[in-house]
Motif scaffolding. Sequence first.
Motif, PDB file in Angstrom:
ATOM      1  N   UNK A  33       0.827  -1.205   0.000  1.00  0.00           N
ATOM      2  CA  UNK A  33       0.000   0.000   0.000  1.00  0.00           C
ATOM      3  C   UNK A  33       0.864   1.259   0.000  1.00  0.00           C
ATOM      4  N   UNK A  34       1.933   1.243   0.775  1.00  0.00           N
ATOM      5  CA  UNK A  34       2.781   2.428   0.916  1.00  0.00           C
ATOM      6  C   UNK A  34       3.538   2.776  -0.360  1.00  0.00           C
ATOM      7  N   UNK A  35       3.728   1.819  -1.238  1.00  0.00           N
ATOM      8  CA  UNK A  35       4.493   2.053  -2.457  1.00  0.00           C
ATOM      9  C   UNK A  35       3.841   3.080  -3.383  1.00  0.00           C
ATOM     10  N   UNK A  36       2.497   3.133  -3.387  1.00  0.00           N
ATOM     11  CA  UNK A  36       1.779   3.894  -4.406  1.00  0.00           C
ATOM     12  C   UNK A  36       0.968   5.023  -3.792  1.00  0.00           C
ATOM     13  N   UNK A  37       0.484   5.912  -4.659  1.00  0.00           N
ATOM     14  CA  UNK A  37      -0.311   7.043  -4.197  1.00  0.00           C
ATOM     15  C   UNK A  37      -1.603   7.187  -4.980  1.00  0.00           C
ATOM     16  N   UNK A  38      -1.554   7.930  -6.090  1.00  0.00           N
ATOM     17  CA  UNK A  38      -2.774   8.247  -6.841  1.00  0.00           C
ATOM     18  C   UNK A  38      -3.458   7.005  -7.398  1.00  0.00           C
ATOM     19  N   UNK A  39      -2.712   5.903  -7.563  1.00  0.00           N
ATOM     20  CA  UNK A  39      -3.307   4.685  -8.127  1.00  0.00           C
ATOM     21  C   UNK A  39      -4.451   4.149  -7.270  1.00  0.00           C
ATOM     22  N   UNK A  40      -4.450   4.492  -5.983  1.00  0.00           N
ATOM     23  CA  UNK A  40      -5.475   3.968  -5.078  1.00  0.00           C
ATOM     24  C   UNK A  40      -6.739   4.827  -5.039  1.00  0.00           C
ATOM     25  N   UNK A  41      -6.632   6.084  -5.416  1.00  0.00           N
ATOM     26  CA  UNK A  41      -7.679   7.053  -5.091  1.00  0.00           C
ATOM     27  C   UNK A  41      -9.041   6.695  -5.675  1.00  0.00           C
ATOM     28  N   UNK A  42     -10.050   6.730  -4.812  1.00  0.00           N
ATOM     29  CA  UNK A  42     -11.457   6.577  -5.162  1.00  0.00           C
ATOM     30  C   UNK A  42     -11.759   5.224  -5.797  1.00  0.00           C
ATOM     31  N   UNK A  43     -11.156   4.196  -5.219  1.00  0.00           N
ATOM     32  CA  UNK A  43     -11.454   2.832  -5.646  1.00  0.00           C
ATOM     33  C   UNK A  43     -11.912   2.023  -4.431  1.00  0.00           C
ATOM     34  N   UNK A  44     -12.900   1.155  -4.601  1.00  0.00           N
ATOM     35  CA  UNK A  44     -13.369   0.343  -3.476  1.00  0.00           C
ATOM     36  C   UNK A  44     -12.423  -0.816  -3.197  1.00  0.00           C
ATOM     37  N   UNK A  45     -12.398  -1.228  -1.946  1.00  0.00           N
ATOM     38  CA  UNK A  45     -11.564  -2.360  -1.544  1.00  0.00           C
ATOM     39  C   UNK A  45     -12.362  -3.261  -0.609  1.00  0.00           C
ATOM     40  N   UNK A  46     -12.497  -4.519  -1.004  1.00  0.00           N
ATOM     41  CA  UNK A  46     -13.133  -5.514  -0.156  1.00  0.00           C
ATOM     42  C   UNK A  46     -12.083  -6.424   0.454  1.00  0.00           C
ATOM     43  N   UNK A  47     -12.440  -7.106   1.529  1.00  0.00           N
ATOM     44  CA  UNK A  47     -11.480  -7.944   2.243  1.00  0.00           C
ATOM     45  C   UNK A  47     -12.022  -9.350   2.452  1.00  0.00           C
ATOM     46  N   UNK A  48     -11.159 -10.321   2.170  1.00  0.00           N
ATOM     47  CA  UNK A  48     -11.384 -11.705   2.575  1.00  0.00           C
ATOM     48  C   UNK A  48     -10.253 -12.031   3.539  1.00  0.00           C
ATOM     49  N   UNK A  49     -10.593 -12.217   4.797  1.00  0.00           N
ATOM     50  CA  UNK A  49      -9.568 -12.459   5.814  1.00  0.00           C
ATOM     51  C   UNK A  49      -9.641 -13.897   6.302  1.00  0.00           C
ATOM     52  N   UNK A  50      -8.522 -14.372   6.808  1.00  0.00           N
ATOM     53  CA  UNK A  50      -8.505 -15.709   7.400  1.00  0.00           C
ATOM     54  C   UNK A  50      -7.549 -15.712   8.585  1.00  0.00           C
ATOM     55  N   UNK A  51      -7.907 -16.489   9.583  1.00  0.00           N
ATOM     56  CA  UNK A  51      -7.101 -16.569  10.790  1.00  0.00           C
ATOM     57  C   UNK A  51      -7.716 -17.566  11.749  1.00  0.00           C
ATOM     58  N   UNK A  52      -7.263 -17.533  12.966  1.00  0.00           N
ATOM     59  CA  UNK A  52      -7.756 -18.484  13.957  1.00  0.00           C
ATOM     60  C   UNK A  52      -8.864 -17.877  14.804  1.00  0.00           C
ATOM     61  N   UNK A  53      -8.538 -17.325  15.967  1.00  0.00           N
ATOM     62  CA  UNK A  53      -9.574 -16.871  16.892  1.00  0.00           C
ATOM     63  C   UNK A  53     -10.531 -15.867  16.269  1.00  0.00           C
ATOM     64  N   UNK A  54     -10.003 -14.848  15.586  1.00  0.00           N
ATOM     65  CA  UNK A  54     -10.853 -13.773  15.056  1.00  0.00           C
ATOM     66  C   UNK A  54     -11.140 -13.912  13.571  1.00  0.00           C
ATOM     67  N   UNK A  55     -10.703 -14.998  12.946  1.00  0.00           N
ATOM     68  CA  UNK A  55     -10.895 -15.214  11.501  1.00  0.00           C
ATOM     69  C   UNK A  55     -10.291 -14.082  10.671  1.00  0.00           C
ATOM     70  N   UNK A  56      -9.280 -13.428  11.224  1.00  0.00           N
ATOM     71  CA  UNK A  56      -8.579 -12.382  10.476  1.00  0.00           C
ATOM     72  C   UNK A  56      -9.227 -11.020  10.516  1.00  0.00           C
ATOM     73  N   UNK A  57     -10.300 -10.861  11.276  1.00  0.00           N
ATOM     74  CA  UNK A  57     -11.030  -9.588  11.244  1.00  0.00           C
ATOM     75  C   UNK A  57     -10.222  -8.436  11.836  1.00  0.00           C
ATOM     76  N   UNK A  58      -9.313  -8.720  12.758  1.00  0.00           N
ATOM     77  CA  UNK A  58      -8.499  -7.630  13.319  1.00  0.00           C
ATOM     78  C   UNK A  58      -7.511  -7.100  12.285  1.00  0.00           C
ATOM     79  N   UNK A  59      -7.066  -7.961  11.378  1.00  0.00           N
ATOM     80  CA  UNK A  59      -6.213  -7.494  10.284  1.00  0.00           C
ATOM     81  C   UNK A  59      -6.978  -6.528   9.383  1.00  0.00           C
TER      82      UNK A  59
END
Length: 362
Positions: free
Chosen positions: A93-119
């Motif tokens: 994420x830190x590498x880029x700037x304007x490339x991100x602007x005004x675009x939606x981002x969805x998340x699929x997380x995975x983990x143990x106790x919290x299923x990745x939701x804290x990430x």
Amino acid sequence: MCSTRPGALGPAVGAWVAEAIGPRARELGAELVPVSLADLELPFLDEEEHPSSGVYRQEHTRRWSELADAADGFIVVTPEYNYGMPATLKNALDYLGREWAWKPMGFVSYGNTSAGTRAVQHAKQVVTTLRLVPLGATVAIRIADATEQGRVLPDAARASAATGMLEELVRVAHALRPMRERARADSTPLISLPGAYVRQLTADDAPEVAVLQRCCWVDEALANDTLDLPTLRESVAEVREWLAAWRAWGLWRDGRLLGMVRARQTGADWHIGRLAVAPDLRGQGLGRRLLQLAEAAAGPEVRRFALSTGAASSGNLALYASEGYRTLSGAIDGVVSLAKDAQPILAAVGPAEVETVRPDPR
């Protein structure tokens, strides 16, 4: 896919996501492009210039920029490491700037106790700073319940959640398109309407173009006492066809097409047509500025600008006369042809060459 750890579960989760949402993506016309941060091999940020400058000296940065810039939205598949997102995601994420602007981002997380939701919660703090728009819909996978032998188990509810996230991503990407275009549009000094910008029209704009044509050419039909105008009867498919054959520009604001003009070269003539401004915005000089923009797009080999309009379209004729156009001949089938020199003509030409131009459909 964010994990770069050998043997990580990320590729299996990514494959499951692609399989779960693939059919719906095809129905929505959304292209899925899998990207693995492991394959990109991004080192810790090593660019000298700030990302907001858009000046990238490293080949890996330019490659990453091209991938992100081409996307209209993102689905991030991420694990949770110690109550947060992995360093690889933060670094990417830190590498880029304007490339991100005004675009939606969805998340699929995975983990143990919290299923990745804290990430995901950690990542949302960062992505909003970059003007990314995180979705409300997410998919959280608890490894112990949802995986077996390194693969994600089939589950109708989970697949439905992934499809719902995709649908929200597409809707939000469409809604944010004017914001992306406005942020990226070249400055157009000729257009002074606050919040408006000009961009080249594509075949995807055919529905908006068809609507604008019908709104604008009703007055022309009344003035010229005819409904036999291509602009009033063209289908969206026909508009899409001519958009592929002409260069055309649209004046936009907040997702609304406010005006347009098209042009193409035939020999040494630059034919200009379909000059239109929404009825509620007329009288502000926008049509004149669009005409000037179309003229400025002509190549150096063009010797003459040519256009046509209805013989009884007094407003159009007055505009063209004020911009230096002269009438070439009397009206033919209710259409008047006009032209003006684009630049001094060095070679001598005969009167017939100067004074005739084949009318282009209005």
